[in-house]
Design an enzyme around this catalytic site. Structure first.
Site, PDB file in Angstrom:
ATOM      1  N   LYS A   1      -0.097   4.211  -8.797  1.00  0.00           N
ATOM      2  CA  LYS A   1       0.120   5.436  -9.567  1.00  0.00           C
ATOM      3  C   LYS A   1       1.474   5.410 -10.277  1.00  0.00           C
ATOM      4  CE  LYS A   1       1.716  10.030  -9.016  1.00  0.00           C
ATOM      5  NZ  LYS A   1       1.680  11.350  -8.441  1.00  0.00           N
TER       6      LYS A   1
ATOM      7  N   HIS B   1      -4.255  -2.129  -6.419  1.00  0.00           N
ATOM      8  CA  HIS B   1      -3.584  -0.976  -7.006  1.00  0.00           C
ATOM      9  C   HIS B   1      -4.633  -0.006  -7.554  1.00  0.00           C
ATOM     10  CE1 HIS B   1       0.395  -3.357  -7.623  1.00  0.00           C
ATOM     11  NE2 HIS B   1       0.081  -3.156  -6.366  1.00  0.00           N
ATOM     12  N   THR B   2      -4.563   1.232  -7.075  1.00  0.00           N
ATOM     13  CA  THR B   2      -5.533   2.231  -7.524  1.00  0.00           C
ATOM     14  C   THR B   2      -4.873   3.171  -8.519  1.00  0.00           C
ATOM     15  OG1 THR B   2      -6.521   2.158  -5.336  1.00  0.00           O
ATOM     16  CG2 THR B   2      -7.137   4.022  -6.719  1.00  0.00           C
TER      17      THR B   2
ATOM     18  N   ARG C   1     -10.390  -2.731   4.814  1.00  0.00           N
ATOM     19  CA  ARG C   1     -10.001  -2.616   6.228  1.00  0.00           C
ATOM     20  C   ARG C   1      -9.233  -1.321   6.488  1.00  0.00           C
ATOM     21  NH1 ARG C   1      -6.737  -8.038   7.296  1.00  0.00           N
ATOM     22  NH2 ARG C   1      -6.126  -7.624   5.159  1.00  0.00           N
TER      23      ARG C   1
ATOM     24  N   SER D   1       6.077  11.660  -5.245  1.00  0.00           N
ATOM     25  CA  SER D   1       4.698  11.761  -5.718  1.00  0.00           C
ATOM     26  C   SER D   1       3.920  12.659  -4.766  1.00  0.00           C
ATOM     27  CB  SER D   1       4.090  10.361  -5.768  1.00  0.00           C
ATOM     28  OG  SER D   1       2.697  10.443  -5.787  1.00  0.00           O
TER      29      SER D   1
ATOM     30  N   ASP E   1       0.821  -1.226   0.000  1.00  0.00           N
ATOM     31  CA  ASP E   1       0.000   0.000   0.000  1.00  0.00           C
ATOM     32  C   ASP E   1       0.848   1.266   0.000  1.00  0.00           C
ATOM     33  OD1 ASP E   1      -2.260  -1.685   0.278  1.00  0.00           O
ATOM     34  OD2 ASP E   1      -1.916  -1.767   2.436  1.00  0.00           O
TER      35      ASP E   1
ATOM     36  N   LYS F   1       1.979   2.104  -5.112  1.00  0.00           N
ATOM     37  CA  LYS F   1       2.619   1.568  -6.323  1.00  0.00           C
ATOM     38  C   LYS F   1       1.787   1.811  -7.570  1.00  0.00           C
ATOM     39  CE  LYS F   1       3.117  -2.602  -4.470  1.00  0.00           C
ATOM     40  NZ  LYS F   1       2.975  -2.372  -3.029  1.00  0.00           N
TER      41      LYS F   1
ATOM     42  N   ASN G   1      -4.732 -10.547  -4.114  1.00  0.00           N
ATOM     43  CA  ASN G   1      -4.639  -9.904  -2.797  1.00  0.00           C
ATOM     44  C   ASN G   1      -4.112  -8.473  -2.937  1.00  0.00           C
ATOM     45  OD1 ASN G   1      -2.179 -10.937  -3.649  1.00  0.00           O
ATOM     46  ND2 ASN G   1      -1.478 -11.558  -1.629  1.00  0.00           N
ATOM     47  N   ALA G   2      -3.513  -8.165  -4.075  1.00  0.00           N
ATOM     48  CA  ALA G   2      -2.955  -6.827  -4.286  1.00  0.00           C
ATOM     49  C   ALA G   2      -4.091  -5.844  -4.553  1.00  0.00           C
ATOM     50  CB  ALA G   2      -2.016  -6.849  -5.483  1.00  0.00           C
TER      51      ALA G   2
ATOM     52  N   THR H   1      -9.799  -5.188   0.822  1.00  0.00           N
ATOM     53  CA  THR H   1     -10.686  -5.627   1.907  1.00  0.00           C
ATOM     54  C   THR H   1     -11.452  -4.475   2.547  1.00  0.00           C
ATOM     55  OG1 THR H   1      -8.910  -5.357   3.505  1.00  0.00           O
ATOM     56  CG2 THR H   1      -9.126  -7.533   2.494  1.00  0.00           C
TER      57      THR H   1
END
Ligand code: IMP
Length: 429
Positions: A18, A41-42, A302, A412, A13, A16, A38-39, A300
């Site tokens: 972007k 990436h937004t 969370r 960034s 988290d 990565k 499970n990854a 998730t």
């Protein structure tokens, strides 16, 4: 032209998505080499948000995207993600997506086992994403996995199903669960097989070809070095090797091809799930950082645990992964604090140490030693050059760089692709 390998240098988290997206738009091929869905990436492109879990980030910009053999592949998750992106106008065909035919599959029985174990572990649970990642990797190294290539030979699957079910039925009996529904599983595999087989091929061969043609390859890591099954906070880790070296073995190219190793580093620290976290803040400052940084898991949902920047773990990650340069993300979340802290070492049983020890008990015991620096009032959000940054933010970045013994290549300053300070271009290095 150099290749680039992107890895997370903390507990995942780090932002990565972007950076990978920005690099992917300039690469000829993007390869995922470990982990699974499970990854999280937004990517935010022209105001549109794309959330990826399994597909390489290059898929959105139309770059050739490959899922390497080191990934564990849930075929139903693949179909869902492809359909979701197609719904957002992204074109996905066998021209821009390849899936390694030697990828092990994540099956419903892996998800079951992940959930059963976590529930049984109670407060000792790992806090997995519940996606069946660990059990699928266990079956891979236990030599009883069903792989993508097997989907083209489902009439011959009985001996493999015997081996797999013998193992899982025994485990399930221990949890008072019925045996695996073999007929149901086979029917589900028959239904999904044509979809996956559209993309299946020997990815190593495709990579060999693009490499020979001089293509720029981007290797896209998932999670972070502190979640590596060997080097992380074991047993509170994921079940794959998340270090840069896996880019080679998890895709099918030699170790010389990984190129510039870009470690993604958040300007503070977060983690989801259980396990040691020396700089964790359970006070108001942690609350503020979490809210400003929108620290909720993509997969998730969370709430992430939050803490000050820990230079000890990042220095260790950079060494273990041979990081050439880092991308420092979310510096804007630190705007507005009167002072900011960096952990420079640990105290363990009256000794001062400069690394995170391997023993789980010691990892819980270490106490952070902090250096305090003046903060900055001004906003760093959207800065595109060092000249746009307040002096104290520059001092903070320089101190981070010194302490982790690794240079900063990028900073960034917002989720938008272009809000980036480029110090050193990984593809041109
Ligand atoms: P698993 O990978 O689902 O087995 O989860 C093992 C550990 O890795 C848990 O602490 C998860 O929260 C963590 N984890 C897995 N994937 C990610 C990720 O993409 N970002 C952050 N943490 C992750």
């Amino acid at each position: 032209m150099a290749n680039v390998t992107v890895i997370g240098a903390q507990w995942g988290d780090e932002g990565k998505g972007k950076i990978v997206d920005w690099l992917a738009s300039r690469a000829d091929a993007v390869v995922r080499f470990q982990g699974g869905h499970n990854a999280g990436h937004t990517l935010v492109i022209d105001g549109e948000t794309y959330k990826l879990s399994l597909l390489p980030s290059g898929i959105v910009s139309g770059t050739m995207s490959m899922i390497g053999n080191g990934v564990v592949l849930d075929p139903w998750a693949l179909r869902d993600e492809v359909q979701k992106l197609e719904g957002q106008g992204v074109t996905i065909t066998d021209d821009n997506l390849a899936v390694a035919d030697n990828c092990p599959l994540i099956l419903p029985l892996h998800r079951d086992l992940d959930g059963l174990r976590e529930t049984a572990a109670g407060s000792g649970k790992i806090g997995t994403t519940g996606r069946g990642i660990g059990p699928a990797y266990e079956d891979k190294v236990g030599r009883r996995a069903i792989r993508v290539c097997d989907l083209a030979h489902l009439d011959d699957l009985e001996p493999q199903l015997d081996r797999l079910c013998a193992h899982h039925d025994a485990l399930r009996a221990g949890f008072d669960q019925p045996p695996v529904d073999r007929a149901g599983l086979l029917a589900e595999l028959r239904e999904i097989a044509p979809f996956v087989m559209r993309f299946a091929q020997p990815v190593w061969k495709r990579l060999k070809k693009v490499r020979k043609a001089g293509a720029k390859i981007l290797f896209e890591g998932a999670q972070g070095v502190l979640l590596d099954v060997d080097h992380g906070t074991y047993p509170f880790v994921t079940s794959s090797n998340t270090v840069s070296g896996t880019a080679a073995s998890g895709s099918g190219l030699g170790p010389g091809s990984t190129g510039f190793v870009l470690g993604i580093v958040k300007a503070y620290t977060t983690r989801v799930g259980s396990g040691p976290f020396p700089t964790e803040l359970e006070d108001e400052i942690g609350q503020t950082l979490g809210e400003k940084g929108h620290e909720f898991g993509v997969v998730t949902g969370r709430k992430r645990r939050v803490g000050w920047f820990d230079a000890v773990i990042v220095r260790q990650s950079c060494a273990i992964s041979g990081v050439t340069g880092i991308a420092l993300t979310k510096i804007d979340v630190l705007d507005g604090f009167e002072t900011v802290k960096i952990c420079t070492g640990y105290r363990l049983r009256n000794n001062v140490i400069d690394y995170l020890p391997s023993h789980a008990g010691d990892q819980q015991l270490v106490e952070p030693i902090y250096e305090e620096m003046p903060g900055w009032e001004e906003s760093t959000a959207g800065a595109r050059s060092y000249a746009d940054l307040p002096a104290n933010a520059i001092k903070y970045i320089q101190r981070v760089q010194e302490l982790i013994e690794t240079p900063v290549a990028l900073v960034s300053t917002s989720p938008e692709r272009d809000d980036t300070i480029l110090v050193r271009d990984p593809f041109l290095d």
